[in-house]
Scaffold this motif. Structure first.
Motif, PDB file in Angstrom:
ATOM      1  N   GLY A  25       0.794  -1.234   0.000  1.00  0.00           N
ATOM      2  CA  GLY A  25       0.000   0.000   0.000  1.00  0.00           C
ATOM      3  C   GLY A  25       0.824   1.281   0.000  1.00  0.00           C
ATOM      4  N   TRP A  26       1.255   1.811  -1.116  1.00  0.00           N
ATOM      5  CA  TRP A  26       0.787   1.468  -2.453  1.00  0.00           C
ATOM      6  C   TRP A  26       1.959   1.405  -3.415  1.00  0.00           C
ATOM      7  CZ3 TRP A  26      -3.743  -0.378  -1.656  1.00  0.00           C
ATOM      8  CH2 TRP A  26      -4.587   0.191  -0.726  1.00  0.00           C
ATOM      9  N   PHE A  27       1.732   0.680  -4.546  1.00  0.00           N
ATOM     10  CA  PHE A  27       2.771   0.585  -5.561  1.00  0.00           C
ATOM     11  C   PHE A  27       2.112   0.335  -6.912  1.00  0.00           C
ATOM     12  CE2 PHE A  27       6.300  -1.593  -7.845  1.00  0.00           C
ATOM     13  CZ  PHE A  27       7.207  -0.541  -7.798  1.00  0.00           C
ATOM     14  N   TYR A  28       2.910   0.536  -7.951  1.00  0.00           N
ATOM     15  CA  TYR A  28       2.438   0.322  -9.315  1.00  0.00           C
ATOM     16  C   TYR A  28       1.947  -1.117  -9.471  1.00  0.00           C
ATOM     17  CZ  TYR A  28       4.348   4.847 -10.265  1.00  0.00           C
ATOM     18  OH  TYR A  28       4.565   6.204 -10.231  1.00  0.00           O
ATOM     19  N   GLY A  29       0.773  -1.274 -10.030  1.00  0.00           N
ATOM     20  CA  GLY A  29       0.170  -2.590 -10.194  1.00  0.00           C
ATOM     21  C   GLY A  29      -0.932  -2.865  -9.196  1.00  0.00           C
ATOM     22  N   ASP A  30      -0.981  -2.110  -8.077  1.00  0.00           N
ATOM     23  CA  ASP A  30      -2.041  -2.345  -7.101  1.00  0.00           C
ATOM     24  C   ASP A  30      -3.421  -2.089  -7.699  1.00  0.00           C
ATOM     25  OD1 ASP A  30      -0.081  -2.969  -5.311  1.00  0.00           O
ATOM     26  OD2 ASP A  30      -0.324  -1.187  -4.062  1.00  0.00           O
ATOM     27  N   SER A  31      -3.521  -1.118  -8.592  1.00  0.00           N
ATOM     28  CA  SER A  31      -4.837  -0.779  -9.161  1.00  0.00           C
ATOM     29  C   SER A  31      -5.422  -1.952  -9.935  1.00  0.00           C
ATOM     30  CB  SER A  31      -4.733   0.460 -10.058  1.00  0.00           C
ATOM     31  OG  SER A  31      -3.816   0.254 -11.128  1.00  0.00           O
ATOM     32  N   ILE A  32      -4.657  -2.521 -10.852  1.00  0.00           N
ATOM     33  CA  ILE A  32      -5.173  -3.650 -11.642  1.00  0.00           C
ATOM     34  C   ILE A  32      -5.184  -4.921 -10.807  1.00  0.00           C
ATOM     35  CG2 ILE A  32      -2.966  -4.388 -12.636  1.00  0.00           C
ATOM     36  CD1 ILE A  32      -6.318  -4.114 -14.543  1.00  0.00           C
ATOM     37  N   GLY A  33      -4.306  -5.026  -9.807  1.00  0.00           N
ATOM     38  CA  GLY A  33      -4.290  -6.197  -8.949  1.00  0.00           C
ATOM     39  C   GLY A  33      -5.565  -6.327  -8.144  1.00  0.00           C
ATOM     40  N   PHE A  34      -5.941  -5.276  -7.427  1.00  0.00           N
ATOM     41  CA  PHE A  34      -7.169  -5.340  -6.641  1.00  0.00           C
ATOM     42  C   PHE A  34      -8.407  -5.393  -7.537  1.00  0.00           C
ATOM     43  CE2 PHE A  34      -4.445  -4.039  -3.108  1.00  0.00           C
ATOM     44  CZ  PHE A  34      -4.936  -4.863  -2.104  1.00  0.00           C
ATOM     45  N   GLU A  35      -8.346  -4.762  -8.675  1.00  0.00           N
ATOM     46  CA  GLU A  35      -9.455  -4.875  -9.622  1.00  0.00           C
ATOM     47  C   GLU A  35      -9.640  -6.330 -10.046  1.00  0.00           C
ATOM     48  OE1 GLU A  35     -10.751  -2.845 -13.860  1.00  0.00           O
ATOM     49  OE2 GLU A  35      -9.315  -1.793 -12.576  1.00  0.00           O
ATOM     50  N   GLY A  36      -8.521  -7.024 -10.245  1.00  0.00           N
ATOM     51  CA  GLY A  36      -8.592  -8.439 -10.583  1.00  0.00           C
ATOM     52  C   GLY A  36      -9.204  -9.266  -9.471  1.00  0.00           C
ATOM     53  N   VAL A  50     -13.539  -9.911  -2.081  1.00  0.00           N
ATOM     54  CA  VAL A  50     -14.097  -8.607  -1.699  1.00  0.00           C
ATOM     55  C   VAL A  50     -13.769  -8.332  -0.239  1.00  0.00           C
ATOM     56  CG1 VAL A  50     -16.224  -7.310  -1.315  1.00  0.00           C
ATOM     57  CG2 VAL A  50     -15.940  -8.629  -3.411  1.00  0.00           C
ATOM     58  N   ASN A  51     -13.958  -9.318   0.605  1.00  0.00           N
ATOM     59  CA  ASN A  51     -13.663  -9.145   2.031  1.00  0.00           C
ATOM     60  C   ASN A  51     -12.173  -8.885   2.255  1.00  0.00           C
ATOM     61  OD1 ASN A  51     -16.348  -9.664   2.560  1.00  0.00           O
ATOM     62  ND2 ASN A  51     -16.032 -11.835   2.998  1.00  0.00           N
ATOM     63  N   PHE A  52     -11.331  -9.618   1.542  1.00  0.00           N
ATOM     64  CA  PHE A  52      -9.888  -9.405   1.637  1.00  0.00           C
ATOM     65  C   PHE A  52      -9.543  -7.963   1.262  1.00  0.00           C
ATOM     66  CE2 PHE A  52      -5.842  -9.146  -0.620  1.00  0.00           C
ATOM     67  CZ  PHE A  52      -4.943  -9.732   0.256  1.00  0.00           C
ATOM     68  N   SER A  53     -10.064  -7.501   0.134  1.00  0.00           N
ATOM     69  CA  SER A  53      -9.760  -6.150  -0.350  1.00  0.00           C
ATOM     70  C   SER A  53     -10.312  -5.098   0.598  1.00  0.00           C
ATOM     71  CB  SER A  53     -10.338  -5.960  -1.751  1.00  0.00           C
ATOM     72  OG  SER A  53      -9.820  -6.924  -2.646  1.00  0.00           O
ATOM     73  N   HIS A  54     -11.545  -5.291   1.048  1.00  0.00           N
ATOM     74  CA  HIS A  54     -12.159  -4.338   1.968  1.00  0.00           C
ATOM     75  C   HIS A  54     -11.336  -4.219   3.243  1.00  0.00           C
ATOM     76  CE1 HIS A  54     -16.061  -3.041   4.275  1.00  0.00           C
ATOM     77  NE2 HIS A  54     -15.207  -2.044   4.112  1.00  0.00           N
ATOM     78  N   GLY A  55     -10.902  -5.349   3.777  1.00  0.00           N
ATOM     79  CA  GLY A  55     -10.092  -5.308   4.986  1.00  0.00           C
ATOM     80  C   GLY A  55      -8.771  -4.589   4.780  1.00  0.00           C
ATOM     81  N   PHE A  56      -8.139  -4.839   3.646  1.00  0.00           N
ATOM     82  CA  PHE A  56      -6.872  -4.166   3.353  1.00  0.00           C
ATOM     83  C   PHE A  56      -7.095  -2.659   3.238  1.00  0.00           C
ATOM     84  CE2 PHE A  56      -3.199  -2.781   1.025  1.00  0.00           C
ATOM     85  CZ  PHE A  56      -2.180  -3.645   1.415  1.00  0.00           C
ATOM     86  N   PHE A  57      -8.159  -2.260   2.559  1.00  0.00           N
ATOM     87  CA  PHE A  57      -8.434  -0.838   2.365  1.00  0.00           C
ATOM     88  C   PHE A  57      -8.750  -0.146   3.693  1.00  0.00           C
ATOM     89  CE2 PHE A  57     -10.207  -1.983  -2.109  1.00  0.00           C
ATOM     90  CZ  PHE A  57      -8.922  -2.207  -2.561  1.00  0.00           C
TER      91      PHE A  57
END
Length: 360
Positions: A25-36, A50-57
């Motif tokens: 959090g954060w680096f190049y590639g995180d945008s397409i990574g979490f989108e994936g 979704v839960n994993f991403s929400h928790g990280f955010f």
């Protein structure tokens, strides 16, 4: 459009490999990574990612200040998606604060400066390619600059914020930002965007980086999708997306892939571009922006090339490491390959989701 079968087990494997990445959090590639990862949750009909991403955010939201130089690479667009899915007020406030911070950065024209000190990206070339005396001197203090990758970061984030905060001026910010890259980075000779621009010399560098065109095209499509269709400038964004997509057709190889530098066979193979382009082409078809008769066959070839580049464990092989950047093109020919990274695994999942959506 012929239907391409989705291997749910393979999707799960690709997502597991992506979820094991040490996101910081954060680096190049995180945008397409979490989108994936969000795409995988939808394909698998399982809220795990979704839960994993929400928790990280949410964890990021508790410690997001002071802001850091790479915060422009935050998956702001995806965080907006989570806000819409969950109604999380704390995350909503955090992404709005991040958006205001990013919008306030120094700009050249309409585009935010990526690096005030570009030595955070510029390096001596891979492969031992030499620099001229002038270039070596330039490396001592290259100044500020703007990078192509960022077409996938700020502008799509701002465009999505325009739905969450309609009175915040985000739509205008998104349009101005995404269109502002063309005067700085576009090459009329290749019909593509160059990798970066340096302020001190007012010059853009490095033609034809394939994954870079993927960052650009997905950014253009996201802005066209999230900003209201009647908003001034949306048609110009759509025109830019169509023109770039058509130009990429000219460089596609018979097997569905692209060269690392799409115009230069000596640059060798690199597999993430096919995943980016499969995502973009199928999304553009679904949006009605890319004509199906023109793009469905190249989209399917890019998709099939992507699948062929996967191993049995869900790893997209042949993906280059973080490219960084250099003053000479030969650097890009020698970036190490076979890295299992968000900018490889992520677009595989978004491509599968986009292909499935285009069929409905």
């Amino acid at each position: 459009m012929s239907k391409l079968k989705i291997d749910v087990g393979l999707v799960a494997d690709v997502a597991e490999r992506l979820g094991a990445h040490p996101f910081k959090g954060w680096f190049y590639g995180d945008s397409i990574g979490f989108e994936g990862l969000i795409a995988a949750a939808k394909i698998l009909d399982d809220p795990k990612w979704v839960n994993f991403s929400h928790g990280f955010f949410r964890a990021w939201a508790t410690r997001m200040t002071p802001f850091q130089p790479d915060d422009n690479t935050a998956p702001g667009h995806v965080m907006c998606d989570i806000v819409e899915q969950t109604g999380d007020v704390i995350l909503r406030d955090a992404v709005l604060e991040l958006g205001r911070h990013l919008r306030s950065r120094r700009k050249h024209g309409q585009v935010s400066i990526t690096f005030e000190d570009t030595l955070r990206s510029l390096r001596q070339p891979y492969g031992g390619a030499g620099l001229s005396d002038f270039e070596q001197k330039q490396m001592e203090n290259p100044g500020a600059g703007i990078w192509l990758d960022c077409m996938h970061f700020d502008a799509p984030f701002f465009a999505h914020l325009s739905r969450i905060d309609p009175e915040g001026g985000w739509a205008r910010a998104a349009i101005d930002e995404i269109l502002g890259y063309k005067p700085l980075l576009f090459s009329a000779e290749t019909g593509l965007y160059r990798h970066y621009w340096l302020e001190d010399v007012n010059k853009s560098y490095i033609d034809g980086w394939g994954r870079g065109q993927g960052w650009a095209l997905l950014g253009l499509l996201d802005v066209a999708h999230y900003v209201p269709a009647t908003f001034a400038g949306v048609e110009a964004v759509k025109a830019e997306a169509l023109a770039l997509a058509r130009r990429m057709l000219d460089y596609q190889l018979n097997d569905g892939n692209w060269h690392c530098m799409v115009h230069e066979p000596r640059s060798g193979p690199e597999s993430s571009t096919a995943a980016f382009m499969a995502t973009a082409f199928f999304r553009g078809i679904k949006m009605g922006l890319l004509p199906e008769a023109e793009f469905v066959e190249p989209a399917a070839r890019a998709y099939e090339a992507m699948v062929a580049n996967l191993d049995s464990k869900g790893n997209l092989l042949g993906v280059s490491a973080a490219v960084m950047s250099a003053l000479v093109e030969e650097h890009y020919w020698h970036v190490p390959l076979n890295r299992i990274v968000p900018w490889g695994q992520g677009p595989v999942l978004t491509a599968i989701a986009a292909q499935a959506s285009a069929q409905t």
